[in-house]
Design a protein around this motif. Structure first.
Motif, PDB file in Angstrom:
ATOM      1  N   UNK A  12      -1.524   6.642  19.907  1.00 30.92           N
ATOM      2  CA  UNK A  12      -1.537   5.244  19.450  1.00 30.92           C
ATOM      3  C   UNK A  12      -2.904   4.827  18.882  1.00 30.92           C
ATOM      4  N   UNK A  13      -3.749   5.812  18.645  1.00 30.28           N
ATOM      5  CA  UNK A  13      -5.043   5.517  18.021  1.00 30.28           C
ATOM      6  C   UNK A  13      -4.923   5.789  16.517  1.00 30.28           C
ATOM      7  N   UNK A  14      -5.448   4.872  15.733  1.00 32.95           N
ATOM      8  CA  UNK A  14      -5.560   5.119  14.290  1.00 32.95           C
ATOM      9  C   UNK A  14      -7.002   5.483  13.999  1.00 32.95           C
ATOM     10  N   UNK A  15      -7.204   6.634  13.384  1.00 30.70           N
ATOM     11  CA  UNK A  15      -8.550   7.021  12.970  1.00 30.70           C
ATOM     12  C   UNK A  15      -8.615   6.879  11.454  1.00 30.70           C
ATOM     13  N   UNK A  16      -9.515   6.025  11.002  1.00 30.47           N
ATOM     14  CA  UNK A  16      -9.713   5.844   9.557  1.00 30.47           C
ATOM     15  C   UNK A  16     -10.960   6.635   9.177  1.00 30.47           C
ATOM     16  N   UNK A  17     -10.819   7.601   8.294  1.00 33.87           N
ATOM     17  CA  UNK A  17     -11.996   8.340   7.830  1.00 33.87           C
ATOM     18  C   UNK A  17     -12.292   7.898   6.405  1.00 33.87           C
TER      19      UNK A  17
ATOM     20  N   UNK B 210       0.872  -1.169   0.000  1.00 27.45           N
ATOM     21  CA  UNK B 210       0.000   0.000   0.000  1.00 27.45           C
ATOM     22  C   UNK B 210       0.908   1.217   0.000  1.00 27.45           C
ATOM     23  N   UNK B 211       1.370   1.619  -1.159  1.00 24.64           N
ATOM     24  CA  UNK B 211       2.402   2.653  -1.228  1.00 24.64           C
ATOM     25  C   UNK B 211       1.970   3.988  -0.653  1.00 24.64           C
ATOM     26  N   UNK B 212       0.705   4.285  -0.811  1.00 18.74           N
ATOM     27  CA  UNK B 212       0.267   5.621  -0.389  1.00 18.74           C
ATOM     28  C   UNK B 212       0.108   5.734   1.118  1.00 18.74           C
ATOM     29  N   UNK B 213       0.267   4.631   1.829  1.00 21.30           N
ATOM     30  CA  UNK B 213       0.116   4.695   3.282  1.00 21.30           C
ATOM     31  C   UNK B 213       1.461   5.143   3.870  1.00 21.30           C
TER      32      UNK B 213
ATOM     33  N   UNK C  89      -2.895  11.993   7.576  1.00 20.59           N
ATOM     34  CA  UNK C  89      -1.488  11.574   7.627  1.00 20.59           C
ATOM     35  C   UNK C  89      -1.167  10.569   6.527  1.00 20.59           C
ATOM     36  N   UNK C  90      -2.155   9.852   6.095  1.00 23.60           N
ATOM     37  CA  UNK C  90      -1.935   8.826   5.080  1.00 23.60           C
ATOM     38  C   UNK C  90      -3.232   8.654   4.296  1.00 23.60           C
TER      39      UNK C  90
ATOM     40  N   UNK D 153     -12.244  14.471  11.442  1.00 19.68           N
ATOM     41  CA  UNK D 153     -10.811  14.283  11.169  1.00 19.68           C
ATOM     42  C   UNK D 153      -9.998  15.333  11.945  1.00 19.68           C
ATOM     43  N   UNK D 154     -10.444  16.591  11.861  1.00 21.45           N
ATOM     44  CA  UNK D 154      -9.704  17.662  12.554  1.00 21.45           C
ATOM     45  C   UNK D 154      -9.712  17.434  14.055  1.00 21.45           C
ATOM     46  N   UNK D 155     -10.837  16.994  14.554  1.00 22.85           N
ATOM     47  CA  UNK D 155     -10.934  16.719  15.992  1.00 22.85           C
ATOM     48  C   UNK D 155      -9.954  15.607  16.376  1.00 22.85           C
ATOM     49  N   UNK D 156      -9.865  14.570  15.535  1.00 23.64           N
ATOM     50  CA  UNK D 156      -8.950  13.458  15.821  1.00 23.64           C
ATOM     51  C   UNK D 156      -7.506  13.946  15.817  1.00 23.64           C
ATOM     52  N   UNK D 157      -7.188  14.816  14.872  1.00 22.33           N
ATOM     53  CA  UNK D 157      -5.807  15.312  14.788  1.00 22.33           C
ATOM     54  C   UNK D 157      -5.452  16.187  15.993  1.00 22.33           C
ATOM     55  N   UNK D 158      -6.417  16.943  16.457  1.00 22.74           N
ATOM     56  CA  UNK D 158      -6.177  17.744  17.674  1.00 22.74           C
ATOM     57  C   UNK D 158      -5.818  16.855  18.862  1.00 22.74           C
ATOM     58  N   UNK D 159      -6.374  15.659  18.863  1.00 20.22           N
ATOM     59  CA  UNK D 159      -6.088  14.711  19.956  1.00 20.22           C
ATOM     60  C   UNK D 159      -4.822  13.895  19.663  1.00 20.22           C
ATOM     61  N   UNK D 160      -4.105  14.250  18.603  1.00 18.01           N
ATOM     62  CA  UNK D 160      -2.824  13.624  18.241  1.00 18.01           C
ATOM     63  C   UNK D 160      -2.967  12.221  17.649  1.00 18.01           C
ATOM     64  N   UNK D 161      -4.167  11.824  17.300  1.00 17.18           N
ATOM     65  CA  UNK D 161      -4.327  10.505  16.667  1.00 17.18           C
ATOM     66  C   UNK D 161      -3.756  10.551  15.252  1.00 17.18           C
ATOM     67  N   UNK D 162      -3.394   9.381  14.738  1.00 19.95           N
ATOM     68  CA  UNK D 162      -2.959   9.304  13.334  1.00 19.95           C
ATOM     69  C   UNK D 162      -4.196   9.070  12.478  1.00 19.95           C
ATOM     70  N   UNK D 163      -4.233   9.751  11.343  1.00 25.05           N
ATOM     71  CA  UNK D 163      -5.446   9.674  10.523  1.00 25.05           C
ATOM     72  C   UNK D 163      -5.124   9.102   9.146  1.00 25.05           C
ATOM     73  N   UNK D 164      -5.862   8.084   8.787  1.00 22.12           N
ATOM     74  CA  UNK D 164      -5.758   7.472   7.463  1.00 22.12           C
ATOM     75  C   UNK D 164      -7.079   7.716   6.726  1.00 22.12           C
ATOM     76  N   UNK D 165      -6.991   8.338   5.563  1.00 21.54           N
ATOM     77  CA  UNK D 165      -8.208   8.590   4.778  1.00 21.54           C
ATOM     78  C   UNK D 165      -8.374   7.524   3.708  1.00 21.54           C
ATOM     79  N   UNK D 166      -9.610   7.085   3.521  1.00 22.92           N
ATOM     80  CA  UNK D 166      -9.970   6.257   2.368  1.00 22.92           C
ATOM     81  C   UNK D 166     -10.890   7.119   1.520  1.00 22.92           C
TER      82      UNK D 166
END
Ligand code: M6R
Length: 369
Positions: A97-102, A36-39, A142-143, A116-129
């Motif tokens: 250490x939380x992954x948030x997938x949106x 998964x290169x884009x991750x 983030x990915x 997504x913005x709320x998750x980033x404020x809490x320092x979670x890593x965000x992966x978009x599909x």
């Protein structure tokens, strides 16, 4: 253009085998390894994850529900699924250490963006599909894992949904691979099975004529109920959403086991109830339970429309209408069982004289909160 189809929706339904193949292409090697290169997360980042949230709206939320079943099973990481519009108005527990997938087809849905913005404020890593290159949600994540469904024009999401489901499988398999796998053999088998899905979706599409006929027959129904268990539950929700948004009909999806806790009183003589049946080659208990659910609703007068695997004879005696799909492992079944529900909703809406591609009150991308 519509390429000879009456509606964009029909064209996009027909494009699903290709969309799924394109989303898989280059991401699964012959040896079963996933790339998964884009991750843009390191293997260490992926190993550090101890909790996952999957957040989305509408149809994309149904893909998120499928993600929970698949990712928890393959990785043993706990997965919470939440509607984007609810997520930031409570106080979700998340950290580095939380992954948030949106998940967002358009990449522009405001509710999802705010989550997504709320998750980033809490320092979670965000992966978009997402299905839309360079849209806001992937840009702020983030990915990114892009679905390659191609442009989806009809307001009702079809091919984007199937590719979102593929994408969540890929994320689950990647996590399983990186973290050491409890079900190594199973994961290898799933990789093989995934590659066969475009063909199976084509096989379903080739047998839709009786579904079209049935749709014309159901166009005057007062309501349609959808039942499923396990990943069949999000499929039931998706079938009901399609029917609501396109045909303006009362439709509800239920977890089949919940019926007896209330909704069964909705059933009257002749009420159409659509039930998706998991593979009889999967967990026997799951299959047995749904067979009893079909009997329960039929005993109350429901007209049962059963979506079951070829060769599943146990359900046949209780089906007023049978829609057959090819054998598919339980977790991957939404890729085939959703397709007849899309066709059903599209054809019922058309039979009721509605504009299938542009249902009233709806926009393709909802950019207000
Ligand atoms: O672009 P998104 O995936 O973020 O859109 C989410 C929902 O608005 C969308 O799936 C909607 O529910 C569809 N019209 C359903 O067919």
């Amino acid at each position: 253009e519509k390429g000879g189809y009456d509606y964009f929706m029909l064209k996009e339904i027909a494009e699903q085998p290709q969309a799924v193949a394109d989303t898989l292409r280059g991401r699964l090697t012959d040896s079963g390894d996933l790339t998964l290169d884009e991750v843009r997360l390191t293997d260490q980042d992926l190993r550090d994850i101890d909790k996952i949230f999957v957040i989305a709206c509408g149809t994309s939320y149904h893909a998120a529900l499928v993600a929970k079943y698949a990712i928890e099973h393959w990785t043993r990481i706990s997965v919470e699924v939440e509607l984007a519009s609810e997520f930031r108005y409570r106080d979700p527990v998340l950290d580095r250490s939380t992954l948030v997938i949106v998940i967002s087809q358009s990449g522009e849905t405001m509710d999802t963006l705010m989550a997504l913005r709320h998750a980033k404020e809490q320092k979670a890593r965000v992966l978009a599909i997402s299905n839309t290159n360079g849209s806001t949600i992937p840009r702020e994540s983030d990915a990114v894992l892009y679905t390659h469904a191609g442009p989806e024009v009809a307001v009702a999401s079809t091919k984007a949904f199937l590719t979102q489901v593929v994408a969540v499988y890929l994320v689950g398999l990647l996590l399983a691979q990186v973290r050491g796998i409890k079900y190594a053999d199973e994961v290898a088998a799933v990789v093989q099975q995934l590659q066969k899905m475009p063909e199976k979706i084509s096989a379903v599409l080739a047998t839709m004529e009786p579904v079209r006929e049935l749709a014309r027959d159901l166009a005057s129904a007062q309501q349609v109920l959808f039942l499923g268990r396990h990943v069949g539950y999000p499929v039931a929700l998706e079938g009901a959403l399609k029917l609501k948004e396109l045909a303006y009909m009362h439709a509800e999806g239920f977890a089949a086991g919940e019926l007896k806790h209330g909704p069964i009183s909705l059933i009257e003589a002749g009420t159409p109830v659509v039930i998706t049946v998991p593979s009889p080659r999967g967990r026997a208990i799951l299959h047995d339970k749904i067979v009893s659910n079909i009997q329960e609703v039929r005993a109350r007068g429901a007209r049962t429309i059963v979506i079951a695997e070829e060769g599943d004879e146990a359900v046949a005696p209780y089906a007023d209408h049978m829609i057959r799909v090819p054998h598919t492992p339980t977790l991957l079944a939404p890729l085939v069982t959703t397709v007849p529900l899309q066709v059903l909703a599209c054809e019922i809406a058309a039979a009721r004289g509605h504009d299938v591609d542009q249902p009233r009150n709806l926009a393709k991308s909802v950019t207000v909160e």
